[in-house]
Every structure is written in structure tokens, then in C-alpha cells.
Design an enzyme around this catalytic site. Structure first.
Site, mmCIF file in Angstrom:
data_model
loop_
_atom_site.group_PDB
_atom_site.id
_atom_site.type_symbol
_atom_site.label_atom_id
_atom_site.label_comp_id
_atom_site.label_asym_id
_atom_site.label_seq_id
_atom_site.Cartn_x
_atom_site.Cartn_y
_atom_site.Cartn_z
ATOM 1 N N GLY A 1 0.797 -1.220 0.000
ATOM 2 C CA GLY A 1 0.000 0.000 0.000
ATOM 3 C C GLY A 1 0.828 1.268 0.000
ATOM 4 C CG MET A 2 2.335 2.582 3.050
ATOM 5 S SD MET A 2 1.373 4.111 2.893
ATOM 6 C CE MET A 2 0.188 3.888 4.229
ATOM 7 C CB ALA A 3 6.924 1.184 -0.915
ATOM 8 C CE LYS A 4 5.238 -0.476 -9.070
ATOM 9 N NZ LYS A 4 4.496 -1.733 -9.325
ATOM 10 C CB VAL A 5 9.484 -4.088 -3.001
ATOM 11 C CG1 VAL A 5 10.845 -4.535 -2.468
ATOM 12 C CG2 VAL A 5 8.625 -3.539 -1.860
ATOM 13 C CE LYS B 1 9.897 -2.364 1.815
ATOM 14 N NZ LYS B 1 9.119 -2.412 3.082
ATOM 15 C CG ASP C 1 2.207 -1.586 11.012
ATOM 16 O OD1 ASP C 1 1.269 -2.185 11.575
ATOM 17 O OD2 ASP C 1 2.252 -1.427 9.781
#
Length: 309
Positions: free
Chosen positions: A63-67, A82, A176
């Protein structure tokens, strides 16, 4: 007070989902081929970051980054890259805050922590360069196995405890902790990743959408539902992880989860698996105490209690 906070949580969660749909609409779209997907977020395969890190292939997307898998041209070693999703650029203060948090996390050096090697800002984008770990997330391991034998669980959990203990001593709270943020190598060594970073991004959304909470609900301590985060919040999340590792289930799954957490109402692990050592239920119950001061003082005490069983 807690019930009121939970009502706010449900309301703001809806607003978060609405904004997320607007900001991350590309994430929900069907995944195109790797080169096209990379180009869509400005990170094509073959791109070189900071004249050092070459993007070699796509590993996944959250949801927050492409790896990406990358190559450090100086050391010739693999790295994980990332690329943070571009919504952060729309909010300069949040962009600055996230970079500051990443710099703090990059100072964490421990054998059970996935290290941040570099923070690269290029063409208006943020890239985090991580150590490459040859393994799987604990979440994937649990999907494959269902649950873990006590000794295997204990061995992996020790690495998690060591990592979090070190980070807490450095005044860094993860915020988290969950199986998808824990890597397990082929040698069954645990490495914790994303200390504070995923949560910092989520908290950025919290601020711009006026939410009151951050974290992943299933693993969140009761105080996080009303915006309070402390070291003991990590202890709580680790208690949830321990229960899930041993039973293959979450302790709080259906119904009014916030109320269940406040009442510490969950099925004892030994009732699911009677061969577990005596005392494990008391340890899990202490970690999942609604009141932070009633939990373990630190992760060293947490692991020592398990080690004595």
C-alpha cells in the site's frame, strides 16, 4: 473513553479508505507487465539511483511502496529498493517528516534488523535502499505451515525480541509489528524490517485525513486506537504475533475487536494445542494486557519468560 475512540476509529477508517482509493488507485488496477508497471510509477527496470543502485526487477508492491530487487554497483551485492508511492510529494511537510524518520531508522544496525543502507531522493521521488534478505516474510511462512512447533517459534521469536530490544534502547518504536514486517531466512533467522517507516507513512495519512489512529488493527494495542503509541505497544503486537505463530490464528478475529481487547477475551492457546508447555497462556495474556503497564517491561523479559518454560 476507549469506546469513544473506537467509534472515531471506525469513522476515520472510512475516510482513510476513501483517500487511499484516490491516492493509490494505480495499486488497485490489474498488474501490468513488470516494465510497464515500473514505468507507471517512474521507476523503470535498469534505472540507476544515485549512480550506484541499479533496479533489476520488481519484487512486489504494498500500500505504501513498490519493491524492486537492485544491484549495488560498488559492492556488486543485491539490495532491496522501496520506491515510496508518489502521494507523499503532495504534502511537503509530510515528505520532510518521513525522510527524517528514515534517517533515524537508517542508524539501526543489528543482525536481526533489515538495515537501511541509503535514502535516495531522485527526480522528486524517495527510494529506500535496504539490505537484501534471502528468505520469506513470517506471514508467508505461516501461510505455508499454518502454525509452528514451539521450539521453532521460540527460535524465531528470540530474533524478533533481540531486534526490538535494541531498537527500543535506541528510542525507536516500530509501531506496526506484524508477520509481514518480519523476514525469516532459510536458516530460520528472523529479521525485523520497516521500523517506524510504514507507520510513519500511515501517520502522514492520519494527519492529512484527520484520522486518530495508525497501525494494523489486528495487531494494534488498545491505546493505539486513541492515538497513543509507546514501547509497550510493540510488546502487545508481539504478543499477537506469538499467538498467531503458535496457533495459526489471531487472538481477536470477529465481533467488537476493540471490546475483546479491552476485556482480554480470547481463546487460550493451550485450549487449541494442549501439548504447549504449561505457562504459555499466562505469558501471552500478560503481553496482551489492555493496560500497558501490566505488560512485560521489555522484550528481554518477554523472551526470558518463554525461555524458562
Amino acid at each position: 473513553m476507549m469506546d469513544s475512540g473506537y467509534d472515531k476509529f471506525k469513522d476515520t477508517a472510512a475516510r482513510y479508505a476513501e483517500l487511499k482509493n484516490k491516492l493509490f488507485i494505480a495499486v488497485a488496477a490489474p498488474a501490468p507487465s513488470v516494465p510497464a508497471a515500473a514505468a507507471a510509477v517512474g521507476g523503470p527496470i535498469g534505472q540507476v539511483l544515485n549512480n550506484q543502485y541499479e533496479l533489476k526487477g520488481e519484487l512486489g508492491e504494498g500500500g505504501m511502496a513498490k519493491v524492486y530487487e537492485g544491484l549495488d554497483r560498488k559492492t556488486r551485492k543485491k539490495v532491496a529498493v522501496k520506491k515510496m508511492h508518489p502521494w507523499l510529494k503532495k504534502f511537503p511537510e509530510e515528505h520532510k517528516r518521513f525522510v527524517q524518520e528514515a534517517k533515524i531508522v537508517s542508524r539501526l544496525t543489528h543482525p536481526n534488523i533489515v538495515g537501511v543502507q541509503a535514502i535516495v531522493e531522485q527526480e522528486g521521488e524517495i527510494y529506500l535502499i535496504f539490505d537484501y534478505v534471502d528468505g520469506k516474510t513470517l506471514a508467508d511462512v505461516l501461510k505455508e505451515k499454518g502454525l509452528m512447533q514451539f521450539q521453532e517459534c521460540k527460535n524465531i521469536f528470540k530474533g524478533i525480541c533481540d531486534a526490538v530490544y535494541y531498537a527500543h534502547k535506541a528510542n525507536v518504536i516500530h509501531r506496526d509489528l506484524k508477520p509481514s514486517n518480519i523476514m525469516v531466512t532459510k536458516e530460520n533467522q528472523a529479521l525485523v524490517m520497516d521500523f517506524g517507516l510504514a507507520s510513519e507513512l500511515r501517520e502522514s495519512l492520519t494527519r492529512v485525513t484527520h484520522q486518530t489512529t495508525s497501525g494494523t488493527p489486528a495487531y494494534m494495542a488498545p491505546e493505539q486506537y486513541v492515538g497513543i503509541v509507546k514501547r509497550e505497544s510493540d510488546i502487545y503486537a508481539m504478543g499477537v504475533c506469538l499467538y498467531e505463530m503458535l496457533t495459526g490464528k489471531l487472538p481477536f478475529m470477529t465481533g467488537d475487536i476493540m471490546q475483546l481487547k479491552n476485556d482480554r477475551s480470547f481463546r487460550a492457546a493451550s485450549s487449541e494445542l494442549p501439548w504447549l508447555p504449561a505457562g504459555i497462556d499466562d505469558i501471552i495474556s500478560r503481553a496482551l494486557a489492555p493496560e500497558p503497564s501490566q505488560r512485560f517491561a521489555d522484550t528481554k523479559d518477554f523472551y526470558d519468560a518463554i525461555d524458562k518454560l
